[in-house]
Design an enzyme around this catalytic site. Structure first.
Site, mmCIF file in Angstrom:
data_model
loop_
_atom_site.group_PDB
_atom_site.id
_atom_site.type_symbol
_atom_site.label_atom_id
_atom_site.label_comp_id
_atom_site.label_asym_id
_atom_site.label_seq_id
_atom_site.Cartn_x
_atom_site.Cartn_y
_atom_site.Cartn_z
ATOM 1 N N LYS A 17 0.819 -1.215 0.000
ATOM 2 C CA LYS A 17 0.000 0.000 0.000
ATOM 3 C C LYS A 17 0.851 1.263 0.000
ATOM 4 C CE LYS A 17 -2.417 -0.535 3.563
ATOM 5 N NZ LYS A 17 -2.488 0.432 4.656
ATOM 6 N N ARG A 92 -10.431 2.357 8.632
ATOM 7 C CA ARG A 92 -9.922 1.028 8.931
ATOM 8 C C ARG A 92 -11.003 0.125 9.521
ATOM 9 N NH1 ARG A 92 -4.170 1.384 8.671
ATOM 10 N NH2 ARG A 92 -3.188 -0.229 9.898
ATOM 11 N N ARG A 131 10.520 -6.455 5.652
ATOM 12 C CA ARG A 131 10.122 -5.084 5.365
ATOM 13 C C ARG A 131 10.886 -4.063 6.206
ATOM 14 N NH1 ARG A 131 4.137 -2.619 5.026
ATOM 15 N NH2 ARG A 131 4.049 -2.489 7.282
ATOM 16 N N ARG A 162 10.104 -1.726 11.582
ATOM 17 C CA ARG A 162 9.122 -1.239 12.555
ATOM 18 C C ARG A 162 8.849 -2.294 13.627
ATOM 19 N NH1 ARG A 162 4.429 0.827 8.565
ATOM 20 N NH2 ARG A 162 3.245 -0.382 10.089
ATOM 21 N N ARG A 173 -1.929 -8.006 13.246
ATOM 22 C CA ARG A 173 -2.374 -6.991 12.269
ATOM 23 C C ARG A 173 -3.145 -7.634 11.124
ATOM 24 N NH1 ARG A 173 2.909 -4.637 10.657
ATOM 25 N NH2 ARG A 173 1.784 -3.262 9.265
HETATM 26 P P1 AMP Z 1 -0.137 1.398 9.169
HETATM 27 O O1 AMP Z 1 1.156 2.070 8.895
HETATM 28 O O2 AMP Z 1 -1.256 1.901 8.301
HETATM 29 O O3 AMP Z 1 -0.019 -0.106 9.153
HETATM 30 O O4 AMP Z 1 -0.553 1.801 10.668
HETATM 31 C C1 AMP Z 1 0.252 1.478 11.777
HETATM 32 C C2 AMP Z 1 -0.603 1.385 13.029
HETATM 33 O O5 AMP Z 1 -1.225 2.645 13.292
HETATM 34 C C3 AMP Z 1 -1.754 0.391 12.956
HETATM 35 O O6 AMP Z 1 -1.348 -0.934 13.248
HETATM 36 C C4 AMP Z 1 -2.688 0.960 14.019
HETATM 37 O O7 AMP Z 1 -2.223 0.649 15.332
HETATM 38 C C5 AMP Z 1 -2.533 2.450 13.811
HETATM 39 N N1 AMP Z 1 -3.525 2.951 12.826
HETATM 40 C C6 AMP Z 1 -3.263 3.445 11.589
HETATM 41 N N2 AMP Z 1 -4.401 3.830 10.982
HETATM 42 C C7 AMP Z 1 -5.398 3.555 11.846
HETATM 43 C C8 AMP Z 1 -6.807 3.723 11.795
HETATM 44 N N3 AMP Z 1 -7.425 4.238 10.712
HETATM 45 N N4 AMP Z 1 -7.535 3.327 12.873
HETATM 46 C C9 AMP Z 1 -6.935 2.811 13.964
HETATM 47 N N5 AMP Z 1 -5.622 2.629 14.080
HETATM 48 C C10 AMP Z 1 -4.843 3.000 13.031
#
Ligand code: AMP
Length: 214
Positions: A17, A92, A131, A162, A173
């Site tokens: 993504k 999400r 990653r 990360r 996740r």
């Molecule tokens: P990502 O980089 O999009 O995988 O986001 C990393 C982390 O941020 C996720 O695992 C969640 O803990 C938090 N996060 C990101 N976007 C959201 C969202 N829309 N709602 C809730 N938590 C989020």
């Protein structure tokens, strides 16, 4: 339409993504709105928001809606009406999608297309193990093997892994995506906005598919 496209990008963790969002941002001159980047930025700065989000992020769980929705809606609504955007990581879950729809409808700025990058779970687990993300520009890279990763190919910054790319967090996740985010795909499918993009091939091939869809 380029420059005014309003897109939302979905895909499980590891689907590519972030990479595709970056390519789309450059190609169509869009504002890239990544909820994950916003939380990580706040975490690095040690803001109250970052500290509140940290424990959820480290576990691979969703940050509570009360924290996420206001911040993300104000970010999206601050984009000029004439500018396009791509949402990456938000909404999400179904509640976030409903609140976003209500806010966008009130301003007559509905989403044009929802892109779903589809990758099987086996491939995701393989990719996430390798990653890395640039500490400076946040660009994601894949690096398999034992040695340290090379420098960022975009800005020469350091690459790091990360916390939420550790195996337990990765499994959580993927589970959260399946249980909470997949229903959002049905939400957009019902509205005729969803495009499913097979995502197992190379970055270039997947990007070409997306551009054809748009
Ligand atoms: P990502 O980089 O999009 O995988 O986001 C990393 C982390 O941020 C996720 O695992 C969640 O803990 C938090 N996060 C990101 N976007 C959201 C969202 N829309 N709602 C809730 N938590 C989020």
């Amino acid at each position: 339409m380029p420059g005014r496209l309003r897109l939302a990008l979905f895909g499980p963790p590891g689907a590519g993504k972030g990479t595709q969002a970056q390519l789309l941002t450059d190609r169509y001159d869009l504002a890239h709105v990544s909820s994950g980047d916003i939380f990580r930025h706040n975490l690095r700065q040690g803001t109250p928001l970052g500290l509140r989000a940290k424990k959820y992020m480290d576990r691979g769980e969703l940050v509570p809606d009360e924290v996420v929705i206001d911040i993300m809606l104000s970010k999206v609504m601050s984009i000029h009406a004439d500018d396009g955007f791509i949402l990456d990581g938000f909404p999400r879950n179904t509640r976030q999608a409903e609140e976003l729809e209500a806010a966008l409808t009130a301003r007559a700025r509905n989403i044009d297309k929802v892109l779903h990058i589809d990758v099987c779970e086996e491939e995701l687990a393989r990719r996430l193990g390798g990653r890395f993300v640039c500490r400076d520009c946040q660009a994601p890279f894949t690096h398999q093997g034992d040695g340290p990763p090379p420098a960022c190919q975009r800005c020469q910054g350091d690459l790091y892994q990360r916390d939420d790319d550790r195996p337990e967090a990765v499994q959580r996740r993927i589970g959260v995506y399946r249980d909470e985010t997949m229903p959002v795909l049905a939400f957009y499918r019902d509205r005729g906005l969803l495009a499913d993009i097979p995502g197992k091939d190379s970055v270039d091939k997947v990007f070409k598919r997306i551009v054809e869809t748009l």
